[in-house]
Design a protein around this motif. Sequence first.
Motif, PDB file in Angstrom:
ATOM      1  N   LEU A   1      54.350  19.488   3.580  1.00  0.00           N
ATOM      2  CA  LEU A   1      52.971  19.137   3.910  1.00  0.00           C
ATOM      3  C   LEU A   1      52.161  18.852   2.653  1.00  0.00           C
ATOM      4  O   LEU A   1      51.375  17.895   2.615  1.00  0.00           O
ATOM      5  CB  LEU A   1      52.327  20.248   4.735  1.00  0.00           C
ATOM      6  N   VAL A   2      52.352  19.650   1.615  1.00  0.00           N
ATOM      7  CA  VAL A   2      51.664  19.411   0.346  1.00  0.00           C
ATOM      8  C   VAL A   2      52.122  18.072  -0.233  1.00  0.00           C
ATOM      9  O   VAL A   2      51.305  17.293  -0.748  1.00  0.00           O
ATOM     10  CB  VAL A   2      51.897  20.567  -0.641  1.00  0.00           C
ATOM     11  N   ALA A   3      53.400  17.768  -0.135  1.00  0.00           N
ATOM     12  CA  ALA A   3      53.915  16.497  -0.651  1.00  0.00           C
ATOM     13  C   ALA A   3      53.280  15.309   0.075  1.00  0.00           C
ATOM     14  O   ALA A   3      52.985  14.282  -0.542  1.00  0.00           O
ATOM     15  CB  ALA A   3      55.438  16.448  -0.526  1.00  0.00           C
TER      16      ALA A   3
ATOM     17  N   ALA B   1      49.389  12.250  12.003  1.00  0.00           N
ATOM     18  CA  ALA B   1      49.459  11.913  10.583  1.00  0.00           C
ATOM     19  C   ALA B   1      48.227  12.440   9.850  1.00  0.00           C
ATOM     20  O   ALA B   1      48.339  13.022   8.765  1.00  0.00           O
ATOM     21  CB  ALA B   1      49.595  10.404  10.403  1.00  0.00           C
ATOM     22  N   ARG B   2      47.055  12.266  10.433  1.00  0.00           N
ATOM     23  CA  ARG B   2      45.822  12.779   9.806  1.00  0.00           C
ATOM     24  C   ARG B   2      45.851  14.301   9.742  1.00  0.00           C
ATOM     25  O   ARG B   2      45.455  14.902   8.741  1.00  0.00           O
ATOM     26  CB  ARG B   2      44.593  12.303  10.563  1.00  0.00           C
ATOM     27  N   ASP B   3      46.322  14.937  10.804  1.00  0.00           N
ATOM     28  CA  ASP B   3      46.382  16.395  10.832  1.00  0.00           C
ATOM     29  C   ASP B   3      47.347  16.938   9.771  1.00  0.00           C
ATOM     30  O   ASP B   3      47.035  17.906   9.077  1.00  0.00           O
ATOM     31  CB  ASP B   3      46.794  16.901  12.209  1.00  0.00           C
ATOM     32  N   TYR B   4      48.518  16.316   9.643  1.00  0.00           N
ATOM     33  CA  TYR B   4      49.479  16.746   8.628  1.00  0.00           C
ATOM     34  C   TYR B   4      48.897  16.571   7.234  1.00  0.00           C
ATOM     35  O   TYR B   4      49.058  17.422   6.367  1.00  0.00           O
ATOM     36  CB  TYR B   4      50.796  15.980   8.745  1.00  0.00           C
ATOM     37  N   TYR B   5      48.228  15.467   7.007  1.00  0.00           N
ATOM     38  CA  TYR B   5      47.603  15.206   5.711  1.00  0.00           C
ATOM     39  C   TYR B   5      46.538  16.262   5.421  1.00  0.00           C
ATOM     40  O   TYR B   5      46.504  16.844   4.330  1.00  0.00           O
ATOM     41  CB  TYR B   5      46.999  13.800   5.691  1.00  0.00           C
ATOM     42  N   ASP B   6      45.671  16.520   6.382  1.00  0.00           N
ATOM     43  CA  ASP B   6      44.604  17.501   6.185  1.00  0.00           C
ATOM     44  C   ASP B   6      45.169  18.901   5.941  1.00  0.00           C
ATOM     45  O   ASP B   6      44.673  19.638   5.080  1.00  0.00           O
ATOM     46  CB  ASP B   6      43.654  17.525   7.387  1.00  0.00           C
ATOM     47  N   LEU B   7      46.197  19.277   6.680  1.00  0.00           N
ATOM     48  CA  LEU B   7      46.826  20.571   6.487  1.00  0.00           C
ATOM     49  C   LEU B   7      47.467  20.650   5.104  1.00  0.00           C
ATOM     50  O   LEU B   7      47.335  21.661   4.400  1.00  0.00           O
ATOM     51  CB  LEU B   7      47.866  20.839   7.581  1.00  0.00           C
TER      52      LEU B   7
ATOM     53  N   ALA C   1      50.269  15.241   1.344  1.00  0.00           N
ATOM     54  CA  ALA C   1      48.903  15.122   0.819  1.00  0.00           C
ATOM     55  C   ALA C   1      48.925  14.514  -0.577  1.00  0.00           C
ATOM     56  O   ALA C   1      48.087  13.656  -0.900  1.00  0.00           O
ATOM     57  CB  ALA C   1      48.232  16.487   0.798  1.00  0.00           C
ATOM     58  N   GLU C   2      49.855  14.927  -1.415  1.00  0.00           N
ATOM     59  CA  GLU C   2      49.935  14.416  -2.786  1.00  0.00           C
ATOM     60  C   GLU C   2      50.326  12.945  -2.820  1.00  0.00           C
ATOM     61  O   GLU C   2      49.943  12.218  -3.740  1.00  0.00           O
ATOM     62  CB  GLU C   2      50.906  15.245  -3.601  1.00  0.00           C
ATOM     63  N   GLN C   3      51.072  12.516  -1.840  1.00  0.00           N
ATOM     64  CA  GLN C   3      51.496  11.123  -1.778  1.00  0.00           C
ATOM     65  C   GLN C   3      50.286  10.190  -1.645  1.00  0.00           C
ATOM     66  O   GLN C   3      50.266   9.114  -2.200  1.00  0.00           O
ATOM     67  CB  GLN C   3      52.439  10.929  -0.599  1.00  0.00           C
ATOM     68  N   PHE C   4      49.278  10.638  -0.931  1.00  0.00           N
ATOM     69  CA  PHE C   4      48.112   9.805  -0.689  1.00  0.00           C
ATOM     70  C   PHE C   4      46.924  10.153  -1.577  1.00  0.00           C
ATOM     71  O   PHE C   4      45.987   9.381  -1.679  1.00  0.00           O
ATOM     72  CB  PHE C   4      47.693   9.896   0.789  1.00  0.00           C
ATOM     73  N   ASN C   5      46.947  11.356  -2.162  1.00  0.00           N
ATOM     74  CA  ASN C   5      45.835  11.803  -2.989  1.00  0.00           C
ATOM     75  C   ASN C   5      46.363  12.784  -4.025  1.00  0.00           C
ATOM     76  O   ASN C   5      46.219  13.981  -3.871  1.00  0.00           O
ATOM     77  CB  ASN C   5      44.755  12.462  -2.108  1.00  0.00           C
ATOM     78  N   PRO C   6      46.961  12.253  -5.098  1.00  0.00           N
ATOM     79  CA  PRO C   6      47.598  13.128  -6.110  1.00  0.00           C
ATOM     80  C   PRO C   6      46.650  14.082  -6.794  1.00  0.00           C
ATOM     81  O   PRO C   6      45.531  14.016  -6.889  1.00  0.00           O
ATOM     82  CB  PRO C   6      48.188  12.162  -7.120  1.00  0.00           C
TER      83      PRO C   6
END
Length: 70
Positions: A61-63, A16-22, A65-70
């Motif tokens: 993957l961008v979605a 989950a962290r890796d997907y978010y970072d990517l 990241a945006e879900q947690f940090n718009p």
Amino acid sequence: DDVAKRRIEQFLGTAARDYYDLGRALKDAREREVHRGGPYRTFEAYVRGEFGISDDTARRLVAIAEQFNP
């Protein structure tokens, strides 16, 4: 068993962290238009050509990241 369950839970947390970072890195690259000035006409072509990531996967993957940090 408990060992297998713990290993799976650990992997899920790391993944989950890796997907978010990517996703954040892809979002940043897209916003900075890093594909411009190179051989790629679009961000999607850049991501596929440089990293082998499909447009659909990059968008997901961008979605994330945006879900947690718009």
